[in-house]
Scaffold this motif. Structure first.
Motif, mmCIF file in Angstrom:
data_model
loop_
_atom_site.group_PDB
_atom_site.id
_atom_site.type_symbol
_atom_site.label_atom_id
_atom_site.label_comp_id
_atom_site.label_asym_id
_atom_site.label_seq_id
_atom_site.Cartn_x
_atom_site.Cartn_y
_atom_site.Cartn_z
ATOM 1 N N TYR A 27 19.902 -3.359 -17.509
ATOM 2 C CA TYR A 27 20.482 -3.797 -18.784
ATOM 3 C C TYR A 27 21.409 -2.704 -19.338
ATOM 4 N N HIS A 28 20.937 -1.457 -19.308
ATOM 5 C CA HIS A 28 21.741 -0.354 -19.835
ATOM 6 C C HIS A 28 23.082 -0.238 -19.102
ATOM 7 N N VAL A 29 23.060 -0.362 -17.784
ATOM 8 C CA VAL A 29 24.294 -0.229 -17.012
ATOM 9 C C VAL A 29 25.170 -1.467 -17.172
ATOM 10 N N ARG A 31 25.082 -4.177 -19.283
ATOM 11 C CA ARG A 31 25.430 -4.702 -20.604
ATOM 12 C C ARG A 31 25.896 -3.634 -21.596
ATOM 13 N N GLU A 32 25.450 -2.373 -21.388
ATOM 14 C CA GLU A 32 25.818 -1.302 -22.320
ATOM 15 C C GLU A 32 26.774 -0.285 -21.683
ATOM 16 N N HIS A 33 27.266 -0.598 -20.494
ATOM 17 C CA HIS A 33 28.258 0.233 -19.792
ATOM 18 C C HIS A 33 27.743 1.638 -19.499
ATOM 19 N N GLY A 34 26.463 1.713 -19.165
ATOM 20 C CA GLY A 34 25.858 2.997 -18.816
ATOM 21 C C GLY A 34 26.097 3.339 -17.356
ATOM 22 N N THR A 35 25.406 4.370 -16.889
ATOM 23 C CA THR A 35 25.488 4.753 -15.481
ATOM 24 C C THR A 35 24.130 5.264 -15.034
ATOM 25 N N GLU A 36 23.848 5.105 -13.750
ATOM 26 C CA GLU A 36 22.618 5.660 -13.195
ATOM 27 C C GLU A 36 22.898 7.093 -12.742
ATOM 28 N N ILE A 128 30.277 2.411 -7.561
ATOM 29 C CA ILE A 128 29.482 1.355 -8.175
ATOM 30 C C ILE A 128 28.027 1.777 -8.346
ATOM 31 N N ASN A 129 27.428 1.428 -9.468
ATOM 32 C CA ASN A 129 26.018 1.699 -9.723
ATOM 33 C C ASN A 129 25.145 0.774 -8.888
ATOM 34 N N SER A 130 24.189 1.334 -8.146
ATOM 35 C CA SER A 130 23.253 0.509 -7.371
ATOM 36 C C SER A 130 22.521 -0.488 -8.264
ATOM 37 N N VAL A 131 22.129 -0.041 -9.441
ATOM 38 C CA VAL A 131 21.327 -0.870 -10.329
ATOM 39 C C VAL A 131 22.089 -2.097 -10.839
ATOM 40 N N SER A 132 23.398 -2.093 -10.679
ATOM 41 C CA SER A 132 24.193 -3.246 -11.110
ATOM 42 C C SER A 132 24.305 -4.306 -10.015
ATOM 43 N N MET A 133 23.704 -4.021 -8.830
ATOM 44 C CA MET A 133 23.852 -4.926 -7.694
ATOM 45 C C MET A 133 22.505 -5.326 -7.087
ATOM 46 N N ASP A 134 22.523 -6.437 -6.388
ATOM 47 C CA ASP A 134 21.475 -6.856 -5.458
ATOM 48 C C ASP A 134 22.136 -6.913 -4.100
#
Length: 138
Positions: A27-29, A31-36, A128-134
């Motif tokens: 959600y943070h990455v 929807r809130e434009h965060g990063t891991e 790309i952030n891993s957490v933004s993908m499946d």
């Protein structure tokens, strides 16, 4: 400060639904434009063949054949599955000027694009952030 866009995405959900659908880090990455943190993502070292999809909506965004090890700490790609899969917009946050990569289907933040990719593959790096993908293995 991010450049604002008036684009309407095909998938729109209230923030409460996004919070229920996504774990807190995703959600943070997305929807809130965060990063891991660098070197922490589950797909950073993934070498399997398949398609990377937006974790928010399932939109196919990158194929594993475009993935390479850039050494930056995040999964890196040379191109999306199609130009329609992503949206690119300017990001002026954190005192930098960068190109932000968003899912064209739901507007989720995926990462950034830089002009320092491999010359023999177009010279572009999609970081790309891993957490933004499946990942869907083929």
């Amino acid at each position: 400060m991010k450049e604002k866009t008036k684009k309407k995405y095909p998938i729109v959900r209230p923030e409460e639904e996004w919070q229920k659908k996504l774990d807190p880090e995703a959600y943070h990455v997305l929807r809130e434009h965060g990063t891991e943190r660098p070197y922490s993502g589950e797909y950073y070292l993934n070498k399997a063949t398949g398609i990377y999809e937006c974790r928010g909506c399932g939109n196919p965004i990158f194929h594993s054949h475009a993935k390479y090890d850039s050494g930056c700490g995040w999964p890196s790609f040379t191109e999306p599955v199609s130009s329609e899969a992503i949206e690119v917009r300017m990001d002026y946050s954190h005192g930098m000027v960068r190109e932000e990569i968003l899912c064209a289907n739901c507007g989720g933040h995926l990462g950034h694009r830089f002009p320092d990719g491999p010359d023999d593959r177009g010279g572009i790096r999609y970081c790309i952030n891993s957490v933004s993908m499946d990942f869907k293995e083929e």
